[in-house]
Design a protein around this motif. Sequence first.
Motif, short mmCIF file in Angstrom:
data_model
loop_
_atom_site.label_atom_id
_atom_site.label_comp_id
_atom_site.label_asym_id
_atom_site.label_seq_id
_atom_site.Cartn_x
_atom_site.Cartn_y
_atom_site.Cartn_z
N LEU A 8 0.83 -1.21 0.00
CA LEU A 8 0.00 0.00 0.00
C LEU A 8 0.86 1.26 0.00
O LEU A 8 0.47 2.28 -0.54
CB LEU A 8 -0.91 0.02 1.22
N ARG A 9 2.03 1.17 0.60
CA ARG A 9 2.85 2.38 0.76
C ARG A 9 3.26 3.01 -0.56
O ARG A 9 3.68 4.17 -0.61
CB ARG A 9 4.09 2.07 1.60
N LEU A 11 1.20 3.61 -2.90
CA LEU A 11 0.03 4.32 -3.44
C LEU A 11 -0.03 5.77 -2.96
O LEU A 11 0.55 6.13 -1.95
CB LEU A 11 -1.25 3.57 -3.03
N PRO A 12 -0.80 6.62 -3.70
CA PRO A 12 -0.92 8.04 -3.33
C PRO A 12 -1.51 8.21 -1.94
O PRO A 12 -2.44 7.51 -1.58
CB PRO A 12 -1.87 8.61 -4.39
N PHE A 14 0.05 7.71 0.85
CA PHE A 14 0.91 7.02 1.80
C PHE A 14 2.30 7.64 1.79
O PHE A 14 2.74 8.16 0.78
CB PHE A 14 1.01 5.54 1.45
N LEU A 18 0.98 7.11 7.54
CA LEU A 18 0.10 6.14 6.93
C LEU A 18 -0.67 6.74 5.78
O LEU A 18 -0.58 6.31 4.64
CB LEU A 18 -0.90 5.69 8.00
N LEU A 19 -1.44 7.75 6.10
CA LEU A 19 -2.19 8.50 5.10
C LEU A 19 -2.16 9.92 5.65
O LEU A 19 -2.52 10.15 6.80
CB LEU A 19 -3.63 8.01 5.01
N THR A 20 -1.77 10.88 4.83
CA THR A 20 -1.67 12.24 5.34
C THR A 20 -3.07 12.80 5.57
O THR A 20 -4.01 12.48 4.86
CB THR A 20 -0.89 13.13 4.37
N PRO A 24 -6.92 12.66 -0.43
CA PRO A 24 -8.11 12.12 -1.08
C PRO A 24 -8.53 10.76 -0.54
O PRO A 24 -9.73 10.51 -0.34
CB PRO A 24 -7.68 12.00 -2.55
N THR A 25 -7.58 9.89 -0.28
CA THR A 25 -7.93 8.56 0.21
C THR A 25 -8.68 8.64 1.53
O THR A 25 -9.68 7.95 1.73
CB THR A 25 -6.67 7.70 0.39
N ARG A 26 -8.22 9.50 2.42
CA ARG A 26 -8.90 9.63 3.71
C ARG A 26 -10.29 10.21 3.55
O ARG A 26 -11.23 9.78 4.23
CB ARG A 26 -8.10 10.54 4.64
#
Lengths: 131, 131
Positions: A8-9, A11-12, A14, A18-20, A24-26
């Motif tokens: 996963l790391r 991917l955008p 990450f 983990l996820l900023t 967008p993902t969050r």
Amino acid sequence: MTVSLRELRALPGFSDKLLTDGCPTRVVLDHVTSKWGVLVLLALSDGTHRWGELRRAVDGISEKMLAQTLRILEADGLVLRDARPTIPPHVEYSLTASGRELVGRMLPLVEWVARNATRMLARETEAAAAS
Amino acid sequence: MTVSLRELRALPGFSDKLLTDGCPTRVVLDHVTSKWGVLVLLALSDGTHRWGELRRAVDGISEKMLAQTLRILEADGLVLRDARPTIPPHVEYSLTASGRELVGRMLPLVEWVARNATRMLARETEAAAAS
DNA sequence: CTGTATCCGATGGGATACTG
DNA sequence: CAGTATCCCATCGGATACAG
């Protein structure tokens, strides 16, 4: 189709984190994992449904939250809204192709929780009784 | 490992309604799909971590929410807390066997969202510009 | 039937300060 | 280092009323 955090790391969103915050993902994750988002997507997983059907199928949802949830999922391109200009109004909701992909990955999670939830919560009342 | 809503209906909490309000499945689902629950479980998916590591890994989480989230996941039997009685304190968090099962079903969902989130949100700003 | 608008209380959740 | 305690506010979300 097993996935690891290592993969996963790449991917955008990450990074060393983990996820900023606010990526967008969050944002999308918050929509689809929201209290009502999960249940509405689940309700639509077996086909097209009308507003009133969804209202009854998703136990406890208010009109306000159903409307809001559907609008967000529609804006995300996961749900399709089809309004027939008749009187009385007739509106149908269904999953888009993206929505079906997403739900396909959500169902195993929900299934696992449904199978294990009762036992999990039993542990807690048991622990509370011991104190 | 594909699952359909039809198959789910045989499980506890399902009925003509999707999941009854307040049933164990919904309670646990709310825990694991909560804003911070997802990220903490994800952070623990690659092994044991200390409190401070989690605080840094999960971008934007406050101490209050990290503590609360960990306590809930621990009570659900998904996270194991291992406190060494040393000075200064040394506490390690890891997934239980249940937690690993759950996260195995959560990772594909997160992966799909990570791959598609940017494109999904692009649709929205585009739609907003057109109005 | 399919929503929108408004009000308002409950809850989530951040900031800060403090402790063993 | 690993938390707890407190304050406080913003958002969530329910109830009700209303509209096309």
